[in-house]
Design a protein around this motif. Structure first.
Motif, short mmCIF file in Angstrom:
data_model
loop_
_atom_site.label_atom_id
_atom_site.label_comp_id
_atom_site.label_asym_id
_atom_site.label_seq_id
_atom_site.Cartn_x
_atom_site.Cartn_y
_atom_site.Cartn_z
N LEU A 17 57.07 -8.61 35.93
CA LEU A 17 56.22 -7.89 35.21
C LEU A 17 56.88 -6.62 34.67
O LEU A 17 56.97 -6.07 33.37
CB LEU A 17 54.94 -7.37 36.05
CG LEU A 17 53.86 -6.58 35.27
CD1 LEU A 17 53.41 -7.49 33.88
CD2 LEU A 17 52.83 -6.17 36.19
N ALA A 18 57.70 -6.11 35.41
CA ALA A 18 58.47 -4.88 35.27
C ALA A 18 59.61 -5.06 33.91
O ALA A 18 59.58 -4.50 33.04
CB ALA A 18 59.44 -4.17 36.49
N THR A 21 57.71 -6.12 30.72
CA THR A 21 57.25 -5.07 29.94
C THR A 21 58.56 -4.42 29.09
O THR A 21 58.29 -4.10 27.76
CB THR A 21 56.85 -3.93 30.96
OG1 THR A 21 55.58 -4.69 31.75
CG2 THR A 21 56.28 -2.92 30.23
N ALA A 22 59.52 -4.30 29.65
CA ALA A 22 60.69 -3.64 29.01
C ALA A 22 61.16 -4.44 27.80
O ALA A 22 61.19 -4.16 26.74
CB ALA A 22 61.88 -3.73 29.94
N GLY A 24 59.08 -6.67 26.35
CA GLY A 24 57.90 -6.43 25.27
C GLY A 24 58.38 -5.50 24.34
O GLY A 24 57.90 -5.36 23.19
N PHE A 25 58.70 -4.33 25.10
CA PHE A 25 58.76 -2.98 24.34
C PHE A 25 60.02 -3.17 23.54
O PHE A 25 59.88 -2.89 22.33
CB PHE A 25 59.02 -1.66 25.24
CG PHE A 25 57.77 -1.20 25.50
CD1 PHE A 25 57.19 -0.30 24.59
CD2 PHE A 25 57.33 -1.21 26.95
CE1 PHE A 25 55.89 0.34 25.27
CE2 PHE A 25 56.26 -0.53 27.52
CZ PHE A 25 55.42 0.36 26.61
N ARG A 41 68.02 -3.40 33.91
CA ARG A 41 67.32 -4.62 34.07
C ARG A 41 67.96 -5.80 34.78
O ARG A 41 67.20 -6.79 35.33
CB ARG A 41 67.02 -5.35 32.61
CG ARG A 41 66.37 -4.57 31.67
CD ARG A 41 66.31 -5.10 30.36
NE ARG A 41 65.55 -4.18 29.53
CZ ARG A 41 65.27 -4.53 28.06
NH1 ARG A 41 66.01 -5.61 27.54
NH2 ARG A 41 64.75 -3.58 27.15
N PHE A 138 60.81 5.68 29.81
CA PHE A 138 60.95 4.15 30.41
C PHE A 138 61.91 4.12 31.59
O PHE A 138 61.56 3.55 32.65
CB PHE A 138 61.44 3.25 29.39
CG PHE A 138 60.61 3.05 27.99
CD1 PHE A 138 59.37 2.97 28.07
CD2 PHE A 138 61.17 2.93 26.76
CE1 PHE A 138 58.56 2.80 26.88
CE2 PHE A 138 60.52 2.73 25.76
CZ PHE A 138 59.00 2.61 25.73
N TRP A 141 59.78 5.27 34.41
CA TRP A 141 58.76 4.18 34.78
C TRP A 141 59.45 3.12 35.78
O TRP A 141 58.74 2.62 36.61
CB TRP A 141 58.23 3.71 33.62
CG TRP A 141 57.01 4.51 33.09
CD1 TRP A 141 56.93 5.31 32.13
CD2 TRP A 141 55.78 5.07 33.82
NE1 TRP A 141 55.76 6.22 31.81
CE2 TRP A 141 55.12 5.82 32.98
CE3 TRP A 141 55.14 4.63 35.03
CZ2 TRP A 141 53.86 6.50 33.29
CZ3 TRP A 141 53.81 4.93 35.50
CH2 TRP A 141 53.17 6.11 34.60
N ASN A 142 60.54 2.95 35.23
CA ASN A 142 61.53 2.08 36.04
C ASN A 142 61.77 2.53 37.53
O ASN A 142 61.79 1.82 38.43
CB ASN A 142 63.01 1.80 35.28
CG ASN A 142 63.64 0.70 36.36
OD1 ASN A 142 63.25 -0.18 36.56
ND2 ASN A 142 65.06 1.26 36.54
#
Length: 166
Positions: A17-18, A21-22, A24-25, A41, A138, A141-142
Motif C-alpha cells: 500500500l505504501a 501510493t507512491a 499512484g502519485f 521505495r 511525501f 509520510w514515508n
C-alpha cells in the motif's frame, strides 16, 4: 491473537500500500520522484515479497526463531527507508544539504510536457517537496508509514506466542 502468517501478510499488504501510493502519485498524479524518493521505495520493493515469504514460512511450521529472524529483517528494511525518509525530509526543510546529484527539474508531468519528454529530463530537486498533505511531505509520510510497519515487524520478532499452522 493474530498468527505470524497473518501478521506477515498484514505487513506485506501495508508495504504494498505504501509503495503503491507512491507509484499512484507518480503515474496517476503526475509527480515525478526525485532520486531520494526512488531510493526510499527500494525497501518496500524488497519487503513485499520478503513478507510473503515470511508468511509462507510461518504457515508451514518453520521454527519460531527463524520466523522471528525474518520479522527482524523486516524491521531493518523499514528502519532503512525510515532513515532515508528522515534524511530526505531534512533536505526538504533545509536542515542539511542533500546529495550533489539531486539537482532540480520540474516536479510534475504536466510541467514537463508529455510523459515521454519527462523521461529525458533530470528528476526534480530533493530539496523541494513535490507536495504536502497536512503539512507533511511525501518523505515525511514515508517516515510515518515505515515507523508503523517497523513496529509491526518488531512485534512479530519479539512476541512470545508460537505460531500455529494456519
Amino acid at each position: 491473537m493474530i498468527t505470524n502468517r497473518n501478521l506477515a501478510l498484514l505487513i506485506g499488504f501495508g508495504m504494498a500500500l505504501a509503495v503503491g501510493t507512491a507509484l499512484g502519485f507518480q503515474h496517476i498524479g503526475g509527480y515525478i520522484p526525485c532520486m531520494l524518493c526512488l531510493e526510499q521505495r527500494t525497501a518496500y520493493y524488497a519487503g513485499v515479497p520478503f513478507m510473503i515469504g515470511t508468511a509462507i514460512a510461518a504457515s508451514h511450521g518453520t521454527r519460531p526463531r527463524l520466523v522471528k529472524a525474518l520479522f527482524g529483517i523486516g524491521v531493518l528494511l523499514m528502519i532503512w527507508t525510515m532513515g532515508l525518509g528522515i534524511y530526505h525530509a531534512g533536505v526538504e526543510w533545509a536542515w542539511w544539504t542533500g546529495p550533489d546529484d539531486c539537482a532540480g527539474a520540474s516536479s510534475t508531468v504536466s510541467e514537463a510536457g508529455s510523459l515521454l519528454d519527462s523521461l529525458s529530463q533530470r528528476p526534480p530537486s530533493c530539496g523541494q517537496a513535490a507536495g504536502r498533505f497536512l503539512g507533511i511531505s511525501f518523505a515525511g509520510w514515508n517516515v510515518l508509514a515505515a515507523a508503523m510497519l517497523a513496529l509491526l515487524c518488531l512485534y512479530g520478532a519479539l512476541r512470545r506466542q508460537p505460531d500455529a499452522k494456519a
